[in-house]
Design a protein around this motif. Structure first.
Motif, PDB file in Angstrom:
ATOM      1  N   PRO A   2       0.815  -1.236   0.000  1.00 18.43           N
ATOM      2  CA  PRO A   2       0.000   0.000   0.000  1.00 18.43           C
ATOM      3  C   PRO A   2       0.838   1.270   0.000  1.00 18.43           C
ATOM      4  N   ALA A   3       2.010   1.197   0.649  1.00 20.93           N
ATOM      5  CA  ALA A   3       2.882   2.390   0.685  1.00 20.93           C
ATOM      6  C   ALA A   3       3.335   2.775  -0.733  1.00 20.93           C
ATOM      7  N   GLN A   4       3.652   1.772  -1.516  1.00 16.75           N
ATOM      8  CA  GLN A   4       4.041   2.013  -2.909  1.00 16.75           C
ATOM      9  C   GLN A   4       2.898   2.629  -3.695  1.00 16.75           C
ATOM     10  N   ALA A   5       1.696   2.179  -3.386  1.00 20.79           N
ATOM     11  CA  ALA A   5       0.509   2.706  -4.090  1.00 20.79           C
ATOM     12  C   ALA A   5       0.355   4.198  -3.823  1.00 20.79           C
ATOM     13  N   VAL A   6       0.509   4.568  -2.549  1.00 16.20           N
ATOM     14  CA  VAL A   6       0.380   5.992  -2.189  1.00 16.20           C
ATOM     15  C   VAL A   6       1.493   6.797  -2.857  1.00 16.20           C
ATOM     16  N   LEU A   7       2.698   6.239  -2.861  1.00 11.59           N
ATOM     17  CA  LEU A   7       3.847   6.920  -3.466  1.00 11.59           C
ATOM     18  C   LEU A   7       3.620   7.162  -4.955  1.00 11.59           C
ATOM     19  N   LEU A   8       3.053   6.149  -5.619  1.00 11.79           N
ATOM     20  CA  LEU A   8       2.786   6.252  -7.053  1.00 11.79           C
ATOM     21  C   LEU A   8       1.827   7.408  -7.337  1.00 11.79           C
ATOM     22  N   ILE A   9       0.781   7.470  -6.517  1.00 13.96           N
ATOM     23  CA  ILE A   9      -0.225   8.530  -6.726  1.00 13.96           C
ATOM     24  C   ILE A   9       0.397   9.906  -6.482  1.00 13.96           C
ATOM     25  N   VAL A  10       1.184  10.001  -5.405  1.00 11.99           N
ATOM     26  CA  VAL A  10       1.803  11.295  -5.069  1.00 11.99           C
ATOM     27  C   VAL A  10       2.765  11.732  -6.165  1.00 11.99           C
ATOM     28  N   ARG A  11       3.612  10.803  -6.623  1.00 12.44           N
ATOM     29  CA  ARG A  11       4.585  11.122  -7.684  1.00 12.44           C
ATOM     30  C   ARG A  11       3.865  11.602  -8.949  1.00 12.44           C
ATOM     31  N   THR A  12       2.808  10.870  -9.307  1.00 15.14           N
ATOM     32  CA  THR A  12       2.069  11.204 -10.532  1.00 15.14           C
ATOM     33  C   THR A  12       1.452  12.597 -10.422  1.00 15.14           C
ATOM     34  N   TRP A  13       0.840  12.860  -9.274  1.00 12.94           N
ATOM     35  CA  TRP A  13       0.170  14.157  -9.102  1.00 12.94           C
ATOM     36  C   TRP A  13       1.180  15.299  -9.134  1.00 12.94           C
ATOM     37  N   LEU A  14       2.307  15.117  -8.443  1.00 12.49           N
ATOM     38  CA  LEU A  14       3.341  16.160  -8.429  1.00 12.49           C
ATOM     39  C   LEU A  14       3.922  16.360  -9.839  1.00 12.49           C
ATOM     40  N   SER A  15       4.173  15.276 -10.544  1.00 14.34           N
ATOM     41  CA  SER A  15       4.744  15.367 -11.899  1.00 14.34           C
ATOM     42  C   SER A  15       3.800  16.125 -12.830  1.00 14.34           C
ATOM     43  N   ALA A  16       2.513  15.828 -12.686  1.00 17.94           N
ATOM     44  CA  ALA A  16       1.526  16.531 -13.525  1.00 17.94           C
ATOM     45  C   ALA A  16       1.543  18.028 -13.227  1.00 17.94           C
ATOM     46  N   GLN A  17       1.723  18.384 -11.962  1.00 20.22           N
ATOM     47  CA  GLN A  17       1.777  19.808 -11.608  1.00 20.22           C
ATOM     48  C   GLN A  17       2.997  20.478 -12.254  1.00 20.22           C
ATOM     49  N   VAL A  18       4.111  19.776 -12.276  1.00 15.51           N
ATOM     50  CA  VAL A  18       5.325  20.323 -12.909  1.00 15.51           C
ATOM     51  C   VAL A  18       5.039  20.609 -14.377  1.00 15.51           C
ATOM     52  N   ALA A  19       4.424  19.632 -15.050  1.00 15.86           N
ATOM     53  CA  ALA A  19       4.132  19.786 -16.482  1.00 15.86           C
ATOM     54  C   ALA A  19       3.174  20.951 -16.707  1.00 15.86           C
ATOM     55  N   ILE A  20       2.140  21.033 -15.882  1.00 21.32           N
ATOM     56  CA  ILE A  20       1.159  22.110 -16.046  1.00 21.32           C
ATOM     57  C   ILE A  20       1.801  23.473 -15.795  1.00 21.32           C
ATOM     58  N   LEU A  21       2.631  23.543 -14.785  1.00 24.14           N
ATOM     59  CA  LEU A  21       3.286  24.820 -14.486  1.00 24.14           C
ATOM     60  C   LEU A  21       4.188  25.271 -15.643  1.00 24.14           C
ATOM     61  N   LEU A  22       4.883  24.301 -16.241  1.00 20.39           N
ATOM     62  CA  LEU A  22       5.743  24.617 -17.389  1.00 20.39           C
ATOM     63  C   LEU A  22       4.898  25.166 -18.544  1.00 20.39           C
ATOM     64  N   ILE A  23       3.808  24.442 -18.865  1.00 19.49           N
ATOM     65  CA  ILE A  23       2.982  24.845 -20.012  1.00 19.49           C
ATOM     66  C   ILE A  23       2.239  26.146 -19.705  1.00 19.49           C
ATOM     67  N   ALA A  24       1.848  26.321 -18.425  1.00 20.00           N
ATOM     68  CA  ALA A  24       1.075  27.514 -18.057  1.00 20.00           C
ATOM     69  C   ALA A  24       1.927  28.779 -18.011  1.00 20.00           C
ATOM     70  N   THR A  25       3.244  28.631 -18.034  1.00 19.05           N
ATOM     71  CA  THR A  25       4.105  29.817 -18.004  1.00 19.05           C
ATOM     72  C   THR A  25       4.913  29.973 -19.289  1.00 19.05           C
ATOM     73  N   THR A  26       4.602  29.154 -20.283  1.00 19.23           N
ATOM     74  CA  THR A  26       5.373  29.191 -21.534  1.00 19.23           C
ATOM     75  C   THR A  26       4.435  29.029 -22.726  1.00 19.23           C
ATOM     76  N   PRO A  27       4.248  30.090 -23.518  1.00 18.14           N
ATOM     77  CA  PRO A  27       3.409  29.943 -24.718  1.00 18.14           C
ATOM     78  C   PRO A  27       3.954  28.825 -25.603  1.00 18.14           C
ATOM     79  N   MET A  28       3.057  28.101 -26.252  1.00 17.34           N
ATOM     80  CA  MET A  28       3.475  26.924 -27.016  1.00 17.34           C
ATOM     81  C   MET A  28       4.574  27.220 -28.032  1.00 17.34           C
ATOM     82  N   PRO A  29       4.483  28.316 -28.800  1.00 16.10           N
ATOM     83  CA  PRO A  29       5.573  28.570 -29.756  1.00 16.10           C
ATOM     84  C   PRO A  29       6.930  28.661 -29.068  1.00 16.10           C
TER      85      PRO A  29
END
Lengths: 232, 227
Positions: A86-113
């Motif tokens: 179960p600990a691995q399961a929680v870690l997986l969810i946390v890692r995924t959520w944090l990684s998605a935030q990194v990606a969103i922050l990058l895209i949200a502060t950088t116009p696509m071109p």
């Protein structure tokens, strides 16, 4: 996301290539988090929230947007739970959520071109960049066509709530065929203007000392957080 | 004046067996303008796609003294600017400025020169203020102007416009007509809008089932074919 990327903040003004590298360092560090470095994860979350706030972005919107990946993470986490970890399961969810935030922050502060220009500066495969560029350009057009088809369907059927699988599949098929025809027309327009396999760019932004400082500082913080809580 | 376009016995059949062009003979003098009229499916668009080598049938096609053959295509496509009917197909770059600069960059101009040409073309088209916008944020008329600017930036000798008034409201049509009237290049207009065409030329060629059934003054063509 596109509207967010057109904002103005210290983060928005940084060179795209530097932001991509910082994001990469963060993703690697988040991806190697263990149950012993949970506090590091919490610090990263605090840093991401602080960065989003400094960039004048809607923090809750970003947190919620990142949650879109959770259904996929939960599927895989369920496998870990069934395997008795179960600990691995929680870690997986946390890692995924944090990684998605990194990606969103990058895209949200950088116009696509600029994002594409940054990837180009980092020598990302050209084919991949072309696919990204055209996807970005024509997603709205496809969405409009899909919307028009749905409107036409509603106008004839009264409501689409009872749209049967057969009609929905037919719509999807027609949309695919239209997309293919449009792709051919776009290609003709491109070769008519001299396209020979490479999309030339004029969008390279100048690299400033502040960009180097930001990059070095941000990566140092990423490493420091892990170092304090040790690579486990 | 020399010939800008000379076409002899052009025949073209699509892969599905449809013979779209059945022996076209056509000429256009340098600096002149002609309207191509005719029913949908009569071969007008197929014909103009032969002028820059997008399609290649049998027969002879010579543009600005150059045969439209593979070794000449790069040069031909610098000299022939085609504005497609659907501007969304033509505006394929993320911003208007990048799109307009695409042609000069592809022709080997430096970034600085391409950008300068792009800005000049956008200014001429009256939409310099939209340079940094994404194409999908433009109105139909602005997209048409941006598409035209993209062609003007390459400084072609022949402008080919496929249904240029599609999606344009009357003021948009008038503005486009004014813009085109000021351009010195030879022009070929594919259009159903004979009133728009008459602002730019009196000469028309009427396509019918893959052939040019008639060529002459627009008023006569309209009357003869009930257009």
């Amino acid at each position: 996301m596109e509207r967010w990327s057109r904002g103005d903040s210290v983060l928005h003004r940084r060179h795209a290539a530097v932001k991509i590298l910082v994001a990469l360092a963060l993703l690697i560090s988040i991806g190697t988090l263990t149950s012993h470095s949970a506090l590091a994860g919490a610090l990263y979350l605090a840093l991401l929230v602080a960065s989003a706030s400094a960039a004048r972005l809607p923090v809750f919107g970003i947190l919620l947007g990142a949650a879109a990946v959770l259904p996929f993470a939960i599927c895989f986490a369920a496998v870990s739970v069934l395997a008795g970890e179960p600990a691995q399961a929680v870690l997986l969810i946390v890692r995924t959520w944090l990684s998605a935030q990194v990606a969103i922050l990058l895209i949200a502060t950088t116009p696509m071109p600029r994002l594409i220009a940054g990837l180009e500066a980092l020598h990302a495969p050209e084919f991949l960049l072309q696919v990204m560029q055209f996807l970005y350009r024509y997603l709205t057009v496809l969405a409009e066509e899909a919307g028009t088809m749905l409107q036409a369907g509603s106008a004839r059927a009264g409501t689409l709530r009872t749209l049967r699988f057969r009609e929905a599949a037919a719509m999807a098929g027609v949309l695919f065929a239209r997309s293919y025809a449009r792709a051919q027309a776009i290609h003709q327009a491109m070769i008519a203007r001299g396209f020979e396999g490479r999309l030339p760019a004029i969008r390279q932004a100048p690299f400033r000392l502040a960009d180097a400082g930001f990059g070095a500082g941000a990566v140092a913080v990423v490493i420091a957080v892990r170092a304090v809580f040790r690579w486990a | 004046m020399g010939m800008m376009v000379e076409v002899r016995d052009l025949v073209f059949t699509y892969e599905d067996g449809t013979q779209a062009l059945k022996g076209i003979d056509f000429e256009l003098e340098e600096g002149c303008t002609v309207a191509l009229m005719g029913a949908n499916g009569s071969g007008k668009t197929t014909f103009i796609h032969h002028l820059n080598g997008i399609l290649r049938g049998t027969g002879s096609v010579i543009v600005d003294g150059l045969p439209v053959t593979p070794p000449n295509l790069r040069e031909i496509r610098k000299r022939v600017g085609v504005v497609f009917q659907d501007s969304d197909n033509q505006l394929f770059m993320p911003t208007v400025l990048e799109d307009v600069a695409f042609g000069p960059l592809a022709a080997g101009k430096s970034v600085a020169e391409a950008t300068e040409r792009a800005r000049a073309a956008l200014d001429r088209a009256g939409i310099l203020h939209q340079a940094d916008k994404a194409p999908w944020h433009l109105s139909a008329g602005e997209k048409k102007r941006a598409a035209l600017a993209g062609i003007l930036a390459t400084e072609p000798k022949l402008l080919v416009l496929d249904e240029p008034t599609t999606f344009l409201d009357p003021p948009g049509r008038r503005a486009l007509g004014d813009l085109l009237a000021d351009l010195p290049q030879s022009k070929i207009l594919v259009t159903h809008d004979h009133l728009f065409a008459r602002r730019l030329t009196e000469d028309a060629a009427f396509f019918e089932e893959g052939t040019i059934a008639a060529r002459g003054p627009i008023a006569e063509i309209v009357q003869r074919f009930g257009w």
